[in-house]
Enzyme design. Structure first.
Site, mmCIF file in Angstrom:
data_model
loop_
_atom_site.group_PDB
_atom_site.id
_atom_site.type_symbol
_atom_site.label_atom_id
_atom_site.label_comp_id
_atom_site.label_asym_id
_atom_site.label_seq_id
_atom_site.Cartn_x
_atom_site.Cartn_y
_atom_site.Cartn_z
ATOM 1 N N ASP A 11 0.878 -1.165 0.000
ATOM 2 C CA ASP A 11 0.000 0.000 0.000
ATOM 3 C C ASP A 11 0.919 1.220 0.000
ATOM 4 O OD1 ASP A 11 -2.459 1.568 0.429
ATOM 5 O OD2 ASP A 11 -1.522 1.992 2.361
ATOM 6 N N THR A 46 0.517 4.704 0.715
ATOM 7 C CA THR A 46 0.534 5.699 1.794
ATOM 8 C C THR A 46 0.940 5.077 3.128
ATOM 9 O OG1 THR A 46 -1.226 6.905 0.670
ATOM 10 C CG2 THR A 46 -0.832 7.443 2.980
ATOM 11 N N ASP A 53 -0.738 -0.345 6.452
ATOM 12 C CA ASP A 53 -0.818 0.211 7.808
ATOM 13 C C ASP A 53 -2.191 0.748 8.173
ATOM 14 O OD1 ASP A 53 -0.925 2.478 6.227
ATOM 15 O OD2 ASP A 53 0.305 3.683 7.591
#
Length: 718
Positions: free
Chosen positions: A408, A410, A610
């Site tokens: 991912d 970001t 996250d």
């Protein structure tokens, strides 16, 4: 709660404590409480029997205070009890007694034979005594054999018991006693090594502090008047202000409210470089103040701290079985019946019972059974010391097999701390400050990095945030909020178009320009009218490109980047990092689909993320890795591995540790199976006695444990 003092003499007191029975956590609480009393030397609480044994100085110790401490331990909150096993678990007096009695008996038999020149065969009395000692020293093996036979699965204890019974029938009492004595020594050495392994892990993670300094403020004496008092560490509560001086570990998770210091956080993050902390900085228990002094307001204590959760996770993880462990157990289960058959064949062919006994002893696959769990425990402890929380042996093994990774964007490939770069009003009645304020009102409850950046920007500009009545999360698109009787939409241009909000030409030009610069635009609409735009930029992590290069060199064949951002932003980041495969404007279900597509193509997939929207993909991946314990709780709980800090280099460590652990396990298997095979061949040829077989059996088991123990400090200082 009543206590019964069973005995109290010569500085040793045994107390019956019913509520300790079958409760190892409460046993630890008793040990911790009693150990703090004056004059107490050692305390052991036994969950199996519900008793507590205290060794103390009769002159210095207060017997009533000791009993009061035991009673008080019943009410200690569970989260304040250290995550460890009772000290009594480390002490097995009967094992030591068996070794001592067996050794004394063998010494007396040696004196009888070689000093007094008595014949090797024992008389009726001597044989009776020797048989009794043999049964006593071999009791654990005999008990284990009976249990395994009842369950219909013959184990290694059955092999030892069969050899022992055969020796007694043949009146080879000395041989039987010698073999059992050697096996008991071997078992004790294995336990000792394993205890040292666990202790080393605990010492790496947990300090030896048992007190803390707490600052008390007297309201009647003025706000500046304060007193520092030293208290037991398990009495510190949330909200207490803990004073931490140089070279002392911070005992709580919390926020610095006074002072400044240089702090080493390596116990939590694995990062050896100290960091500077000032008022407002969040700190973690286990971090050590290198220089300076700080006062920390406790937000979490005991097992609820980050280090406490790591320790608990490590202990839970050691119970998780790796697939390679099942291989070893299957081998052991099948090898035991084979050993009986081979031994019986040797007996039929040679008629030599001693040779058959030797083959039973050397065939014990104890070392094979130890090969995996010892290595897994050591590797998990090593990972925890580096700030890598591996939640089980199965995940550790998978880490070494990953050949495709999905990121991912970001918060993983980027820093995850974007900053506001532009605030543009798109309506004549709106000022940029108003646009920012209402955007912040929409994002006030969100933990998304973009939302946090908007909130930070209002705080830096000292802009007050208007309250809102209600908000709705539009996953992957933005927020819908109701404030001051108006409906606010904050999110991507796609959200506004979906809600039939007209996006002006000027706004579209701004959006295109920002995306070419890898900036993310957030559009704000009020009651169906576009009123402003905010842009944010998230920098790529400085180490990201280097880590991706190393991952490819280490055998990762496919790297995929996923992002909810516009394709133009994704393209800029992908080009900067050299990523050829990426997907933009993805929803949580799209991330899940990307992982499953790679799995369908035959890849072992690791997913790194996250956020909450990463949770489905983290759960579906062969190994899910959450970046930073500061990430969302859902992501950290869903992932198989959690990294305590945000350094991408830890990804390399995860794979390296997994590969190394599997290598050590294979070494252990090879070593133990080779010893078994060689011993069987030598034993079949008659060149090995039962005593030598026992020594060889012990040596292979201890060697396996020692080899696994090397993983505890593998590359820790790198």
């Amino acid at each position: 709660m009543t206590l019964e003092v069973v005995s109290d003499a010569a500085g040793r007191m045994r107390v019956k404590v019913d509520w300790v029975r079958c409760d190892s956590r409460r046993a630890v609480a008793v040990e911790e409480a009693v150990a703090k009393q004056n004059g107490v030397r050692v305390v052991h609480a036994y969950p199996r029997t519900g008793s507590v044994v205290v060794w103390y100085s009769p002159r210095r110790a207060d017997r009533a205070a000791v009993l009061a401490a035991i009673k008080g331990a019943a009410h200690v909150a569970a989260e304040l009890i250290p995550a460890r096993a009772p000290h009594s678990a480390e002490i097995r007096n009967t094992d030591v007694l068996r070794m001592v009695i067996g050794g004394v008996a063998l010494a007396l038999l040696g004196v009888r034979r070689y000093v007094f020149a008595r014949p090797p065969l024992l008389g009726t009395t001597g044989r009776t005594v020797a048989t009794g000692v043999t049964i006593f020293t071999g009791y654990p093996f005999l008990r284990g054999a009976l249990r395994s036979l009842r369950s219909g699965k013959a184990g290694t204890d059955a092999l030892v018991s069969a050899a022992t019974v055969a020796s007694l029938i043949l009146r080879e009492n000395v041989v039987a006693l010698t073999v059992l004595w050697l096996l008991n020594i071997g078992e004790y050495l294995q336990d000792l090594t394993l205890r040292r392994t666990r202790r080393a892990i605990s010492e790496l993670l947990r300090g030896n502090q048992d007190t803390a300094w707490v600052r008390l403020t007297d309201p009647s004496a003025g706000s500046d008047a304060a007193t520092e008092i030293q208290v037991p560490i398990d009495t510190v509560q949330i909200g207490d202000e803990v004073v931490v001086h140089e070279h002392v570990a911070i005992p709580v998770d919390g926020e610095v409210v006074d002072g400044e210091a240089i702090v080493n956080q390596s116990a939590i993050t694995g990062e050896n470089l100290p960091v500077s902390v000032v008022v407002g900085t969040r700190v973690h228990a286990g971090s050590v103040v290198v220089r300076g002094r700080v006062v920390v307001r406790a937000h979490a204590v005991g097992n609820q701290t980050t280090i406490g959760r790591i320790i608990s996770r490590v202990e839970e993880a050691q119970l998780d079985r790796a697939p390679i462990q099942t291989v070893g157990e299957n081998f052991s289960r099948r090898f035991v019946p084979t050993s009986f058959i081979v031994s019986a064949i040797a007996l039929l062919i040679t008629g030599d019972v001693r040779r058959a006994m030797t083959m039973l002893l050397i065939a014990c696959p104890c070392a094979v059974g130890l090969s995996t769990p010892t290595a897994i425990s050591a590797a998990i402890g090593n990972g925890a010391r580096r700030g890598i929380l591996i939640k089980g042996g199965s995940h550790l093994e998978q880490a070494g097999r990953v050949d495709a990774i999905v990121f991912d964007k970001t918060g993983t490939l980027t820093v995850g701390r974007p900053v506001v770069t532009n605030i543009v009003a798109m309506h004549k009645d709106w000022e940029p400050e108003q646009v920012l304020a209402y955007a912040a009102s929409s994002e006030i409850h969100s933990r998304h990095p973009l939302a946090e950046a908007v909130i930070r920007s209002t705080e830096e500009r000292r802009i007050s945030i208007p309250p809102h009545e209600e908000c709705e999360v539009l996953v992957g698109l933005g927020m819908r909020t109701w404030a001051d009787g108006r409906t606010l939409l904050l999110g991507s241009p796609s959200l506004l178009r979906a809600e039939k909000v007209r996006v002006s030409k000027k706004a579209s030009e701004w959006v295109d320009k920002l995306r070419r610069q890898a900036e993310t635009p957030l559009l704000l609409a009020v009651d169906g009218t576009l009123v402003g735009l905010i842009s944010l930029r998230d920098e790529v992590r400085p180490e990201a490109a280097q880590v991706l290069t190393k991952l490819r060199a280490n055998g990762i064949r496919r790297i995929v980047m996923l992002t909810g951002d516009h394709p133009e932003i994704a393209q800029v980041v992908a080009d900067e990092l050299g990523i050829d495969e990426w997907r933009a404007e993805v929803m949580p279900e799209d991330k899940l689909a990307a992982v499953r597509e790679l799995q369908d193509d035959g890849y072992v997939v690791g997913m790194v993320g996250d956020g909450i929207n990463d949770a489905p993909a983290l759960a579906a991946a062969d190994i899910g890795i959450a970046m930073g314990l500061a990430g969302t709780d859902v992501a950290v709980e869903t992932a198989d591995v959690a990294l305590a800090n945000d350094d991408l280099h830890r990804l390399l460590d995860v794979g390296d540790l997994g590969e190394r652990a599997v290598d050590v396990i294979r070494q252990n298997y090879g070593m133990s199976i080779a010893v078994n095979a060689a011993g069987l061949l030598i034993g079949a040829g008659g060149a090995l006695s039962p005593v030598l077989a026992a020594i060889l059996h012990n040596a292979s088991s201890v060697a396996v444990v020692a080899n696994s123990s090397r993983l505890i400090r593998y590359r820790l200082d790198r």
